[in-house]
Scaffold this motif. Sequence first.
Motif, PDB file in Angstrom:
ATOM      1  N   TYR A 100     -12.062  -0.305  -0.723  1.00 31.59           N
ATOM      2  CA  TYR A 100     -11.176   0.664  -0.104  1.00 31.59           C
ATOM      3  C   TYR A 100     -11.715   1.051   1.267  1.00 31.59           C
ATOM      4  N   THR A 101     -10.870   1.699   2.058  1.00 35.06           N
ATOM      5  CA  THR A 101     -11.287   2.182   3.361  1.00 35.06           C
ATOM      6  C   THR A 101     -11.265   3.705   3.360  1.00 35.06           C
ATOM      7  N   TYR A 102     -11.960   4.265   4.347  1.00 35.55           N
ATOM      8  CA  TYR A 102     -11.880   5.708   4.559  1.00 35.55           C
ATOM      9  C   TYR A 102     -12.123   5.971   6.035  1.00 35.55           C
ATOM     10  N   ALA A 113      -7.532   2.277  -5.462  1.00 39.40           N
ATOM     11  CA  ALA A 113      -7.563   3.000  -4.191  1.00 39.40           C
ATOM     12  C   ALA A 113      -7.558   2.006  -3.034  1.00 39.40           C
ATOM     13  N   ALA A 114      -6.674   2.245  -2.071  1.00 43.57           N
ATOM     14  CA  ALA A 114      -6.643   1.450  -0.849  1.00 43.57           C
ATOM     15  C   ALA A 114      -7.345   2.191   0.279  1.00 43.57           C
ATOM     16  N   THR A 115      -7.007   3.485   0.428  1.00 44.44           N
ATOM     17  CA  THR A 115      -7.621   4.322   1.458  1.00 44.44           C
ATOM     18  C   THR A 115      -7.826   5.733   0.917  1.00 44.44           C
ATOM     19  N   ILE A 128       0.837  -1.192   0.000  1.00 45.76           N
ATOM     20  CA  ILE A 128       0.000   0.000   0.000  1.00 45.76           C
ATOM     21  C   ILE A 128       0.878   1.250   0.000  1.00 45.76           C
ATOM     22  N   VAL A 187      -2.980   4.368  -2.632  1.00 47.03           N
ATOM     23  CA  VAL A 187      -3.303   3.328  -3.606  1.00 47.03           C
ATOM     24  C   VAL A 187      -2.451   2.086  -3.387  1.00 47.03           C
ATOM     25  N   GLU A 188      -2.950   0.972  -3.889  1.00 47.83           N
ATOM     26  CA  GLU A 188      -2.156  -0.240  -3.906  1.00 47.83           C
ATOM     27  C   GLU A 188      -1.023  -0.077  -4.916  1.00 47.83           C
ATOM     28  N   ALA A 239     -12.646   6.737  -6.041  1.00 51.10           N
ATOM     29  CA  ALA A 239     -11.982   5.456  -6.288  1.00 51.10           C
ATOM     30  C   ALA A 239     -12.139   5.024  -7.740  1.00 51.10           C
TER      31      ALA A 239
END
Length: 199
Positions: A26-28, A112-114, A4, A141-142, A101
């Motif tokens: 993804y997270t937020y 998008a990861a977060t 990440i 992002v990954e 995302a």
Amino acid sequence: MPAIISHDTGTDAAESLVYTSQPPVYTYTTSLISYALPPSQFVTPETPQVAVGAFIFTPPGTSPPKVLLLRRAATDSYPNLWEVPGGGADPEDTTLLDAVAREALEESGLVAATIVEFLGTVEFGTSRGNWCIKYNFLVDVEEGEVTTNPAEHSDGRWFDLEEVRTLAVTTELMRESLVKAFERVEELRRSRGISDPVS
């Protein structure tokens, strides 16, 4: 688990939310919950069009930090000028964050990861004569390869702050947003004990 590219704000993991769409997952953080609403909720009579921007930086520890910019196609509006991944929110986007995302993936090929935090808005007139409000976000992002759609963007590259100051970007509003994003990334990295001086 993919690596990440992360700019942790220090928020406890228990306070993070996971949003699942197809794709991506993804997270937020809970600080962004007010943006986890349908894009239609952000439309006003003054700004009938809503757009999003994804500000994606190189991983903490890389010095100097660099931001991903895409060069617009020669056949498009603002030909051959540079911008962050982004675009108009679609009616199919479940939330404004989902639009972020989706645009990151569609325009850069990066997942998008977060979605880390909200960076502010800009308002502008579009080439089609509409008035638009753009919501900008810092996005982790990954790890992956940057790929662009040639019909929209001819290139994707990473630029440091000094390059951004003189680069041919789409508008001065874009440049101002980029400079502010660099300043915010530096604040986040300093808070984590990572020093990447911003000139």
